[in-house]
Design a protein around this motif. Structure first.
Motif, short mmCIF file in Angstrom:
data_model
loop_
_atom_site.label_atom_id
_atom_site.label_comp_id
_atom_site.label_asym_id
_atom_site.label_seq_id
_atom_site.Cartn_x
_atom_site.Cartn_y
_atom_site.Cartn_z
N THR A 278 41.49 38.69 45.64
CA THR A 278 42.35 39.77 45.15
C THR A 278 41.91 40.09 43.73
N SER A 279 42.58 41.02 43.10
CA SER A 279 42.29 41.32 41.70
C SER A 279 43.55 41.88 41.06
N THR A 280 43.55 41.86 39.75
CA THR A 280 44.65 42.42 38.98
C THR A 280 44.13 42.79 37.60
N LEU A 281 44.78 43.74 36.99
CA LEU A 281 44.39 44.13 35.64
C LEU A 281 44.80 43.04 34.65
N ALA A 282 43.99 42.86 33.62
CA ALA A 282 44.26 41.82 32.63
C ALA A 282 45.57 42.05 31.89
N ASN A 283 46.05 43.29 31.86
CA ASN A 283 47.31 43.56 31.16
C ASN A 283 48.52 43.54 32.09
N GLU A 284 48.35 43.04 33.32
CA GLU A 284 49.45 42.93 34.27
C GLU A 284 49.86 41.46 34.43
N HIS B 230 49.36 35.88 36.68
CA HIS B 230 50.05 34.58 36.63
C HIS B 230 50.64 34.23 37.99
N PHE B 231 51.15 35.22 38.71
CA PHE B 231 51.65 35.05 40.07
C PHE B 231 50.56 34.49 40.97
N TYR B 232 49.39 35.10 40.94
CA TYR B 232 48.29 34.66 41.80
C TYR B 232 47.80 33.26 41.42
N ARG B 233 47.72 32.98 40.14
CA ARG B 233 47.27 31.64 39.71
C ARG B 233 48.25 30.57 40.18
N ASN C 97 37.19 53.09 30.03
CA ASN C 97 38.55 53.52 29.74
C ASN C 97 39.62 52.85 30.61
N GLU C 98 39.32 51.68 31.13
CA GLU C 98 40.27 50.92 31.95
C GLU C 98 40.39 49.50 31.40
N PRO C 99 41.56 48.86 31.58
CA PRO C 99 41.67 47.45 31.19
C PRO C 99 40.76 46.61 32.09
N LEU C 100 40.46 45.43 31.64
CA LEU C 100 39.64 44.49 32.39
C LEU C 100 40.30 44.16 33.73
N GLU C 101 39.54 44.22 34.81
CA GLU C 101 40.02 43.85 36.15
C GLU C 101 39.58 42.41 36.41
N ILE C 102 40.55 41.53 36.64
CA ILE C 102 40.24 40.12 36.90
C ILE C 102 40.11 39.93 38.41
#
Length: 136
Positions: free
Chosen positions: A97-103, A107-110, A124-129
């Motif tokens: 899965t992935s999530t933006l670093a500013n979301e 923490h939910f996924y971890r 122009n986008e936040p980092l996608e983890i």
């Protein structure tokens, strides 16, 4: 809560609420059984989880959503664990899965055992983890 494979009758709910997918793709995902619908005890739709495949061979959870009034009850965790079991039964050993670093979702996924596995940086986008979990 009930977790069910989305059907054509769920299209209106998904079209109205899921703004992270092209509407033209919703029916395609329904047809491929790649959307789970969350329903309350009265059979009302209260959320969904949608997935696809990364590299065409690794299950990738694209979106999980629980309507705001139903959050904080563990429903998101339930649908993720349900999906992981389904993928395990199909013979997969890894999910992503992935999530933006500013979301806060990272923490939910971890907490569910997902590990950081890389990132994607678009202009122009936040980092996608990118997160992965072994489900063997």
């Amino acid at each position: 809560m009930e977790i069910a494979i989305a059907t054509n009758s769920d299209y209106g709910y998904l079209k109205e609420h899921d703004h992270h997918i092209l509407q033209s793709l919703i029916l395609h995902k329904i047809k491929r059984n790649e959307i789970y619908i969350l329903r309350d005890e009265n059979e009302n739709n209260i959320g969904w989880m949608r997935y696809g495949y990364f590299w065409d061979n690794t299950p990738f959870m694209n979106m999980i959503w629980v309507d705001e009034q139903n959050r904080g009850q563990g429903l998101g965790k339930q649908v993720v664990l349900y999906w992981e079991e389904e993928m395990k039964h199909r013979g997969f050993k890894l999910v992503m899965t992935s999530t933006l670093a500013n979301e806060g979702a990272q923490h939910f996924y971890r907490k569910l055992g997902y590990r950081d596995s890389g990132c994607l940086l678009l202009e122009n986008e936040p980092l996608e983890i990118i997160l992965t979990k072994k489900i063997m």
